[in-house]
Design a protein around this motif. Structure first.
Motif, PDB file in Angstrom:
ATOM      1  N   ALA A  60       0.807  -1.225   0.000  1.00 40.12           N
ATOM      2  CA  ALA A  60       0.000   0.000   0.000  1.00 40.12           C
ATOM      3  C   ALA A  60       0.839   1.274   0.000  1.00 40.12           C
ATOM      4  CB  ALA A  60      -0.944   0.011   1.209  1.00 40.12           C
ATOM      5  N   GLY A  61       2.164   1.150   0.190  1.00 41.43           N
ATOM      6  CA  GLY A  61       3.023   2.317   0.128  1.00 41.43           C
ATOM      7  C   GLY A  61       2.927   3.234   1.335  1.00 41.43           C
ATOM      8  N   GLN A  62       2.460   2.711   2.485  1.00 42.64           N
ATOM      9  CA  GLN A  62       2.316   3.517   3.699  1.00 42.64           C
ATOM     10  C   GLN A  62       3.404   3.105   4.694  1.00 42.64           C
ATOM     11  OE1 GLN A  62      -0.205   5.875   3.279  1.00 42.64           O
ATOM     12  NE2 GLN A  62      -0.232   4.808   1.314  1.00 42.64           N
ATOM     13  N   PHE A  63       4.297   4.029   5.009  1.00 49.16           N
ATOM     14  CA  PHE A  63       5.482   3.707   5.809  1.00 49.16           C
ATOM     15  C   PHE A  63       5.100   3.600   7.282  1.00 49.16           C
ATOM     16  CE2 PHE A  63      10.168   5.009   6.653  1.00 49.16           C
ATOM     17  CZ  PHE A  63      10.443   3.710   7.018  1.00 49.16           C
ATOM     18  N   SER A  64       4.874   2.368   7.732  1.00 50.17           N
ATOM     19  CA  SER A  64       4.433   2.122   9.105  1.00 50.17           C
ATOM     20  C   SER A  64       5.500   1.375   9.893  1.00 50.17           C
ATOM     21  CB  SER A  64       3.138   1.306   9.116  1.00 50.17           C
ATOM     22  OG  SER A  64       2.824   0.884  10.428  1.00 50.17           O
ATOM     23  N   LEU A  65       5.749   1.842  11.126  1.00 50.51           N
ATOM     24  CA  LEU A  65       6.672   1.190  12.042  1.00 50.51           C
ATOM     25  C   LEU A  65       5.946   0.792  13.330  1.00 50.51           C
ATOM     26  CD1 LEU A  65       9.781   3.519  11.554  1.00 50.51           C
ATOM     27  CD2 LEU A  65       9.505   1.184  10.716  1.00 50.51           C
ATOM     28  N   ALA A  66       4.658   0.513  13.220  1.00 45.92           N
ATOM     29  CA  ALA A  66       3.857   0.150  14.393  1.00 45.92           C
ATOM     30  C   ALA A  66       3.960  -1.322  14.735  1.00 45.92           C
ATOM     31  CB  ALA A  66       2.391   0.518  14.143  1.00 45.92           C
ATOM     32  N   VAL A  67       4.839  -2.044  14.051  1.00 48.09           N
ATOM     33  CA  VAL A  67       4.911  -3.492  14.213  1.00 48.09           C
ATOM     34  C   VAL A  67       5.193  -3.893  15.654  1.00 48.09           C
ATOM     35  CG1 VAL A  67       7.334  -3.451  13.488  1.00 48.09           C
ATOM     36  CG2 VAL A  67       6.062  -5.575  13.383  1.00 48.09           C
ATOM     37  N   GLY A  68       6.045  -3.130  16.365  1.00 47.87           N
ATOM     38  CA  GLY A  68       6.385  -3.482  17.741  1.00 47.87           C
ATOM     39  C   GLY A  68       5.180  -3.474  18.662  1.00 47.87           C
ATOM     40  N   ALA A  69       4.292  -2.505  18.482  1.00 44.53           N
ATOM     41  CA  ALA A  69       3.121  -2.393  19.345  1.00 44.53           C
ATOM     42  C   ALA A  69       2.199  -3.594  19.191  1.00 44.53           C
ATOM     43  CB  ALA A  69       2.369  -1.093  19.038  1.00 44.53           C
ATOM     44  N   PHE A  70       1.900  -3.984  17.960  1.00 43.25           N
ATOM     45  CA  PHE A  70       0.974  -5.099  17.748  1.00 43.25           C
ATOM     46  C   PHE A  70       1.638  -6.442  18.062  1.00 43.25           C
ATOM     47  CE2 PHE A  70      -0.669  -1.704  14.937  1.00 43.25           C
ATOM     48  CZ  PHE A  70      -1.878  -1.528  15.571  1.00 43.25           C
ATOM     49  N   TYR A  71       2.928  -6.511  17.856  1.00 44.19           N
ATOM     50  CA  TYR A  71       3.702  -7.683  18.279  1.00 44.19           C
ATOM     51  C   TYR A  71       3.551  -7.876  19.789  1.00 44.19           C
ATOM     52  CZ  TYR A  71       8.049 -10.542  18.582  1.00 44.19           C
ATOM     53  OH  TYR A  71       8.982 -11.523  18.792  1.00 44.19           O
ATOM     54  N   ILE A 107      -7.540   2.959  14.974  1.00 49.90           N
ATOM     55  CA  ILE A 107      -6.586   4.081  14.889  1.00 49.90           C
ATOM     56  C   ILE A 107      -6.111   4.349  13.469  1.00 49.90           C
ATOM     57  CG2 ILE A 107      -5.780   3.638  17.235  1.00 49.90           C
ATOM     58  CD1 ILE A 107      -3.292   2.405  16.067  1.00 49.90           C
ATOM     59  N   ALA A 108      -6.459   3.469  12.528  1.00 54.79           N
ATOM     60  CA  ALA A 108      -5.935   3.618  11.166  1.00 54.79           C
ATOM     61  C   ALA A 108      -6.446   4.886  10.488  1.00 54.79           C
ATOM     62  CB  ALA A 108      -6.299   2.395  10.329  1.00 54.79           C
ATOM     63  N   ARG A 109      -7.748   5.184  10.625  1.00 57.20           N
ATOM     64  CA  ARG A 109      -8.307   6.340   9.917  1.00 57.20           C
ATOM     65  C   ARG A 109      -7.597   7.643  10.302  1.00 57.20           C
ATOM     66  NH1 ARG A 109     -12.970   5.819   6.597  1.00 57.20           N
ATOM     67  NH2 ARG A 109     -13.302   3.592   6.303  1.00 57.20           N
ATOM     68  N   PRO A 110      -7.513   7.978  11.602  1.00 53.45           N
ATOM     69  CA  PRO A 110      -6.791   9.209  11.931  1.00 53.45           C
ATOM     70  C   PRO A 110      -5.295   9.116  11.644  1.00 53.45           C
ATOM     71  CG  PRO A 110      -7.421   8.033  13.932  1.00 53.45           C
ATOM     72  CD  PRO A 110      -8.117   7.360  12.808  1.00 53.45           C
ATOM     73  N   LEU A 119       4.022   9.973   8.990  1.00 51.91           N
ATOM     74  CA  LEU A 119       3.374   8.706   9.311  1.00 51.91           C
ATOM     75  C   LEU A 119       4.357   7.758   9.989  1.00 51.91           C
ATOM     76  CD1 LEU A 119       0.995   6.728   9.141  1.00 51.91           C
ATOM     77  CD2 LEU A 119       1.744   6.133   6.837  1.00 51.91           C
ATOM     78  N   ALA A 120       5.580   7.697   9.479  1.00 54.37           N
ATOM     79  CA  ALA A 120       6.585   6.824  10.086  1.00 54.37           C
ATOM     80  C   ALA A 120       6.830   7.205  11.541  1.00 54.37           C
ATOM     81  CB  ALA A 120       7.891   6.897   9.286  1.00 54.37           C
ATOM     82  N   LEU A 124       5.962   4.927  14.785  1.00 52.02           N
ATOM     83  CA  LEU A 124       7.066   4.608  15.688  1.00 52.02           C
ATOM     84  C   LEU A 124       6.729   5.047  17.118  1.00 52.02           C
ATOM     85  CD1 LEU A 124       9.889   3.347  15.500  1.00 52.02           C
ATOM     86  CD2 LEU A 124      10.825   5.663  15.289  1.00 52.02           C
ATOM     87  N   ALA A 125       6.065   6.192  17.221  1.00 47.39           N
ATOM     88  CA  ALA A 125       5.625   6.662  18.542  1.00 47.39           C
ATOM     89  C   ALA A 125       4.622   5.690  19.152  1.00 47.39           C
ATOM     90  CB  ALA A 125       5.014   8.055  18.426  1.00 47.39           C
ATOM     91  N   LEU A 126       3.783   5.064  18.310  1.00 45.64           N
ATOM     92  CA  LEU A 126       2.815   4.083  18.805  1.00 45.64           C
ATOM     93  C   LEU A 126       3.539   2.900  19.454  1.00 45.64           C
ATOM     94  CD1 LEU A 126      -0.258   3.453  18.840  1.00 45.64           C
ATOM     95  CD2 LEU A 126       0.093   2.201  16.706  1.00 45.64           C
ATOM     96  N   THR A 127       4.607   2.446  18.802  1.00 47.32           N
ATOM     97  CA  THR A 127       5.407   1.368  19.385  1.00 47.32           C
ATOM     98  C   THR A 127       6.035   1.799  20.707  1.00 47.32           C
ATOM     99  OG1 THR A 127       5.892   0.323  17.257  1.00 47.32           O
ATOM    100  CG2 THR A 127       7.486  -0.028  19.023  1.00 47.32           C
ATOM    101  N   GLU A 128       6.544   3.032  20.771  1.00 47.70           N
ATOM    102  CA  GLU A 128       7.166   3.521  21.995  1.00 47.70           C
ATOM    103  C   GLU A 128       6.142   3.683  23.119  1.00 47.70           C
ATOM    104  OE1 GLU A 128      10.402   4.986  24.381  1.00 47.70           O
ATOM    105  OE2 GLU A 128      10.124   3.642  22.682  1.00 47.70           O
TER     106      GLU A 128
END
Length: 633
Positions: A60-71, A107-110, A119-120, A124-128
């Protein structure tokens, strides 16, 4: 290429691939000692995390680093449910993944209102935030963590050995890889790739971009949460560090190393990164001492990533794909695909003569009004691009909008199609006012469009590019696109047939399997027209379709527009080529400095002195003499 086949159809090759995958996993699990089996199981978890990143960032071309939070949600969710509440491990895994998915969708819409590095940083802040939360919460054990987790039980079989974790983790990886590969070939996968390539074009095809981003982010969250649950039941202990910033960075490194745009990149990257780490740990101490291992790993991996980003942005998977393609061509005696020159079956290029032949079949009577615009106004700061324009388009009519550069033509089309909101005025399609609708909502009222500069999608062939235009003619969602149900296969076959019919009509069938972005400019323009037509619209807006076309192709396009009009389609075309305009149009709407200068038939516009002064220019004596000779003959 004579016929397009549904890419979702299962064949014996899929069964062979699954058997080979399972065979390799079982072989490794049986031969590896406990240390390497545990290492292999951990690599499988990292591959799962990278697969979630490939979905959001690669597809989708959306630079997301939220992987740590959902992990972490998966790991802590399974831990809390099994340790504190005594839940069955598999049920806890499913519930933790569900919670991650619901939270991700919420949280995806906002979140996806942001773009690029904004966005990145937000993800990343979400993971932190998650890391700090579990590190300071009492019910999670704080920085000490939680133990007492029992091995995962699968219907009476306890995953208590490293070998069993290897098998389960990599079977899950295989299922996710298959699902993502299948998704790419279906309706929802094409929509994601279109969003990555050009959001305006995707929206014009009817793709609901916010909804698609939310769904793919949800899928990524679920995959990451499953990885977290598998981690918790493998190590039987969780604490905050594995779910912080370092994990997000490691997963990004895996995706970049392997290749962000293919699920194989996640698998290859996870294995390659671990092999590099093991190699550094084996070699570097003998050269620089044991103290250099940590810094040496970071230095070598950093340099390697720089080289890959510069030399092979598509990663190891992209390089291997090119190598496999080269070997296949060599073994098969085939040459690399060459650029295909534009072809046409058109014999005459005299558009006025062709128009006279068209008119001999009888005049086409315009039907009811399909689109009506009243008082359209668009201001950009102190600049007025479109100023109080009224416009009607009828069924079966070809309406040309002309004017000098900067007259507001493209802005007008953008307002009619919902790509740009007007400052004032109204737009109505049929009996529905669409003024405040977004582009994908306007497209639902069967309006299609092309763009002044071709908006094609990287990594998609002509057939897939055109199929994007049929997005609203299907209803298969993301899950069914990943797991091809019989209904999904039937729908994909229908879309393939409709796409084939349009490609054949526009003489593009022989280019169906070519990368659309590698075609000539003229061919790309025709591909855009095909993408607009495959949605079976009632109204089509063409923004300078003749740019890049040769004389014969323009003549063929003119005949196509006249044929579409006879079929009842309403056509609005913006064009600078006056020969094409006067031959193809039933009416001409002239804009000048954003205002309507004249509306009339081609002959009326050609003979209007105000139009001549503003746009067409004053005819010279030589031009008048040439026209006189032509009329005489």
């Amino acid at each position: 290429m004579s016929e397009l086949r549904s890419p979702l159809t299962l064949s014996w090759r899929h069964g062979v691939a699954a058997a080979v995958w399972i065979g390799i996993v079982l072989l490794f699990a049986g031969l590896a000692n406990a240390y390497y089996a545990g290492l292999g199981a951990t690599v499988g978890i990292l591959a799962l995390l990278a697969l979630g990143m490939v979905l959001v960032t690669g597809y989708a071309g959306q630079f997301s680093l939220a992987v740590g939070a959902f992990y972490g949600i998966g790991a802590y969710g399974s831990t809390l449910l099994t340790v504190k509440y005594g839940w069955y491990g598999l049920v806890a895994l499913v519930l933790a993944a569900t919670v991650a998915g619901v939270l991700g969708y919420a949280i995806a819409r906002p979140l996806f209102r942001l773009r690029g590095h904004f966005l990145a940083m937000a993800t990343l802040a979400l993971t932190e935030v998650f890391y700090l939360s579990v590190n300071n919460a009492g019910f999670t054990g704080g920085s000490t963590g939680m133990g007492g987790i029992q091995p995962l039980d699968l219907f009476g079989f306890s995953l208590s050995s490293s070998a069993s974790h290897v098998v389960v983790n990599w079977v899950v990886v295989g299922l996710v890889v298959w699902g993502i590969l299948t998704l790419r070939k279906g309706r929802e996968g094409r929509a994601l790739l279109a969003i990555r390539g050009h959001e305006a074009a995707a929206a014009a095809a009817g793709v609901n971009i916010p909804s698609a981003k939310a769904r793919v982010f949800t899928a990524s969250a679920v995959i990451s949460a499953v990885a977290g649950s598998l981690y918790a039941h493998q190590y039987l202990y969780v604490n905050p560090p594995p779910f912080g910033l370092q994990t997000a960075i490691d997963v990004l490194m895996i995706a970049v190393l392997g290749g962000m745009r293919s699920p194989w990149g996640a698998v290859i990257g996870a294995i390659a990164l671990e092999v590099i780490y093991q190699g550094i740990e084996a070699i570097l101490p003998g050269l620089l001492g044991t103290g250099a291992v940590g810094a040496g790993q970071q230095l070598i991996i950093g340099l390697l990533l720089v080289v890959i980003l510069v030399v092979r942005p598509d990663g190891i998977a992209g390089a291997l794909g090119d190598l496999i393609g080269f070997v296949r061509r060599r073994l098969g005696g085939d040459r690399a695909p060459e650029a295909v020159a534009p072809t046409t079956t058109q014999t005459s290029t005299d558009m006025r003569a062709l128009r006279r032949q068209e008119d001999e079949a009888g005049p086409v009577s315009p039907g009811s009004v399909v689109l009506s615009a009243r008082g359209l106004l668009k201001r950009y700061g102190g600049v007025t691009a479109v100023d109080d324009v009224d416009l009607d388009i009828h069924e079966g009519e070809v309406l040309a909008v002309i004017g000098p550069n900067g007259a507001g033509k493209s802005t007008l089309v953008n307002m009619l199609s919902g790509n740009t909101p007007p400052t004032a005025g109204t737009v109505t399609i049929g009996n529905v006012e669409t003024t405040s609708m977004r582009a994908h909502e306007v497209a639902r009222h069967r309006l299609s469009r092309t763009f002044q500069t071709p908006c094609l999608f990287e990594g998609m062939d002509v057939a897939a590019t055109v199929k994007v235009g049929a997005h609203l003619r299907g209803n298969v969602g993301m899950l069914r696109s990943s797991i091809p149900t019989p209904a999904a296969v039937r729908e994909e076959r229908r879309l393939a047939d409709e796409t084939q019919a349009v490609l054949t009509r526009l003489d593009l069938a022989h280019l169906a399997d070519r990368d659309a972005k590698n075609l000539s400019l003229g061919q790309q323009k025709i591909v855009e027209v095909a993408r607009a037509l495959v949605g079976q619209p009632r109204l089509i807006l063409l923004d300078e379709p003749c740019a890049g076309l040769n004389k014969a192709e323009k003549a063929s396009l003119m005949q196509l527009l006249r044929a579409l009009g006879r079929e009842g389609l309403a056509v609005l075309v913006i064009e600078h080529d006056m020969e094409f305009v006067m031959a193809s149009a039933d009416r001409v709407h002239v804009l000048n400095f954003g205002k309507t200068l004249r509306v009339g038939t081609p002959d009326e516009v050609q003979n209007d002195h105000a139009v001549i002064d503003a746009y067409l220019g004053v005819a010279t004596d030589a031009d008048e003499a040439a026209e006189s000779v032509e009329v005489t003959h």
